[in-house]
Design an enzyme around this catalytic site. Sequence first.
Site, PDB file in Angstrom:
ATOM      1  N   GLU B  60      -5.429  75.364 -20.551  1.00 19.14           N
ATOM      2  CA  GLU B  60      -5.970  75.657 -19.213  1.00 19.14           C
ATOM      3  C   GLU B  60      -6.438  74.403 -18.481  1.00 19.14           C
ATOM      4  O   GLU B  60      -6.342  74.311 -17.258  1.00 19.14           O
ATOM      5  CB  GLU B  60      -7.121  76.675 -19.309  1.00 19.14           C
ATOM      6  CG  GLU B  60      -6.673  78.112 -19.564  1.00 19.14           C
ATOM      7  CD  GLU B  60      -6.346  78.404 -21.023  1.00 19.14           C
ATOM      8  OE1 GLU B  60      -6.638  77.538 -21.886  1.00 19.14           O
ATOM      9  OE2 GLU B  60      -5.797  79.486 -21.305  1.00 19.14           O
ATOM     10  N   HIS B 129     -12.257  89.292 -22.786  1.00 23.30           N
ATOM     11  CA  HIS B 129     -11.102  89.484 -21.901  1.00 23.30           C
ATOM     12  C   HIS B 129     -11.400  90.493 -20.791  1.00 23.30           C
ATOM     13  O   HIS B 129     -10.475  91.076 -20.229  1.00 23.30           O
ATOM     14  CB  HIS B 129      -9.870  89.965 -22.681  1.00 23.30           C
ATOM     15  CG  HIS B 129      -9.277  88.934 -23.588  1.00 23.30           C
ATOM     16  ND1 HIS B 129      -9.883  88.525 -24.742  1.00 23.30           N
ATOM     17  CD2 HIS B 129      -8.125  88.217 -23.501  1.00 23.30           C
ATOM     18  CE1 HIS B 129      -9.125  87.611 -25.337  1.00 23.30           C
ATOM     19  NE2 HIS B 129      -8.059  87.404 -24.605  1.00 23.30           N
TER      20      HIS B 129
END
Lengths: 346, 325
Positions: B60, B129
């Site tokens: 990321e 998540h």
Amino acid sequence: MAEASKPKSVGKKSKTSTRKRSSKSSADAVQLISYYSDMLLIRRFEERAGQMYGMGLIGGFCHLYIGQEAVVVGMQGAIDDRDAVVTSYRDHGHMLACGMDPKGVMAELTGRIGGYSKGKGGSMHMFSKEKKFYGGHGIVGAQVPIGTGLAFAAKYKGTDGVSLTYLGDGAVNQGQVHEAFNMAELWDLPVIYVIENNRYGMGTSVDRASAAKDLYRLGEPFGIPGEQVDGMDVLTVRKAADKAVKHCREGKGPYILEMMTYRYRGHSMSDPAKYRTKEEVAEMREQHDPITNLSKIIVDAGKKSEEELKEIDKKVRAIVSEAAEFAQESPEPAPSELYTDVLVEA
Amino acid sequence: MAELTYREAVAEGIAQEMRRDEDVVFLGEDIGAAGGVFKATVGLLKEFGPVRVRDTPISEQAILGAAMGSAMTGLKPIAEIMFSDFLAVCWDIVANEIAKARYMTGGQMSMPLVIRTANGGGSRFGAQHSQSVENWAMMVPGLKVVAPSTPADVKGLLAAAIRDPDPVMFFEQKSLYPIKGEVPDGELVDELGTAKVLRDGDDVTICALAAMVPRAIQAAEILSSEHGIEATVVDLRSLVPLDTKTILRETAKTGRLVTVEENPRLCGWGAEVASIVADENFWDLDGPVIRITTPHIPLPAADELEDATMPSADRIVREVSEKID
């Protein structure tokens, strides 16, 4: 300098192509003088910045580049206006090498409106879009993925540009550096990672911080060629830079140069550097100073006399004095500047 | 008018902008060959090819570094961070670099990039998540923050975000991906920083965002039919810029404000809205602001627990009907 005396390299395919150190370059007089005066400008600028810090004219953090001048000057010689540069917070030397105006750099240090970032950036966060200098970043390692992005854009747009992405020995232990290495090699991005190994990440020596001792080999698992270079010798730096730039321009992907260098001052102005001996610093200054050594080469080769070099020093000092004056005379930013430049469209 | 799902609207919005502007590139994990982990980017690789639609490593920080570096040098990248929880992995680049670059350059550089991410709960994915983290982005000066609730808004606001010269954090609520809605044909470009009044009522003003919008509307219908309370429902759509004009106007009109958010209680965006209304509209208020949030806990995975955590239409009805005469 023990580390630099045996430069090492690791190739993408042939892993043991040891290169030879060459101080006796065929560089012409103009080039030698230009290196000399560029390095001296950084030296004198930083000395003045240190003084002004001591006088309270510069506040906050101030990381001086004294001792490392050969790295940026040698690297800059190998690039042109297609190429982008990004570095960490020890950035004054990089900006001067990029051709940024010393007045604008010094005025940013003093927090004035005439500074490159109108006083909003400070020592660690300065930029010049015109000179393709993309900062000036205060977070250790953060400039590495950003520099990789500069290379991504260059490749996407087909500019043939190369991204010179500088990082320190301390930054190599940041995870984002390795993410960037992987992406750069995976996508064959034209980026040169210049690891300035000045032996200390703040107050901790490389030996005590890094399990990997040969930093130029850190790209090896990804297939990025790397080379260790005597970063105290501008001619050696330049030669290595030419090779790395050629590699990138030919579309062969990233390259790592580990510059063995040394900072004479502490990490920042508040660091008395007690983690190393006075003898070590003295030895570097006396035996390996990049400016003194280049001046000897110039004089010995009869390119200039010592008096002529002193004239250059005078001119450089005048430029720095002018910058220092500008930095004190330029107005402080108006309070209204607080709210500008946060967003283009609020 | 075509009926599209929320996920199809994502791909449509990106495709619309990539067709008109070669400088738009799209980077992210699994966005190309796989069509996105939520299938929100299906077809883009085929239409635009692997140079413009780039599957990335699971890195990321490198993704956002690539986006930032290229935005500084003239591209208009769209970076996908697969789950908004993963923003924590690359928050340095978001908060320290992207958000501050324009300011620190003294206005020399702009940062025309979009970070798209799947945000929020309701999918039983558990605490790592499912978070709703739009308030993290709202706290950082230098970022714009958008969170659409309908397919039409997804397409129009995404297009606006891509054309915007500033960095935009674009939060797609992942439980909304399957929902369908009418999307106008042809080029669609919305305006950032504009809230929409979706229902008009005189008794109370409910401000909601993303997945909380359909729940607020459902609650408003029940409040009307079962409690005789008529609610105005405002879809904020954007937290930065925040359409304070609409919020203040609609709150002054009813005299009561309810905020419905997925953020955990402390420092959720509803607190900011409540504070603005208290500052500006205090004398127009007929009672305390009602904040409906998730409790200040990590989001649990089990059906019953997650349902009990996220504000539901029933809970909105209960809280509003109990606290408003």
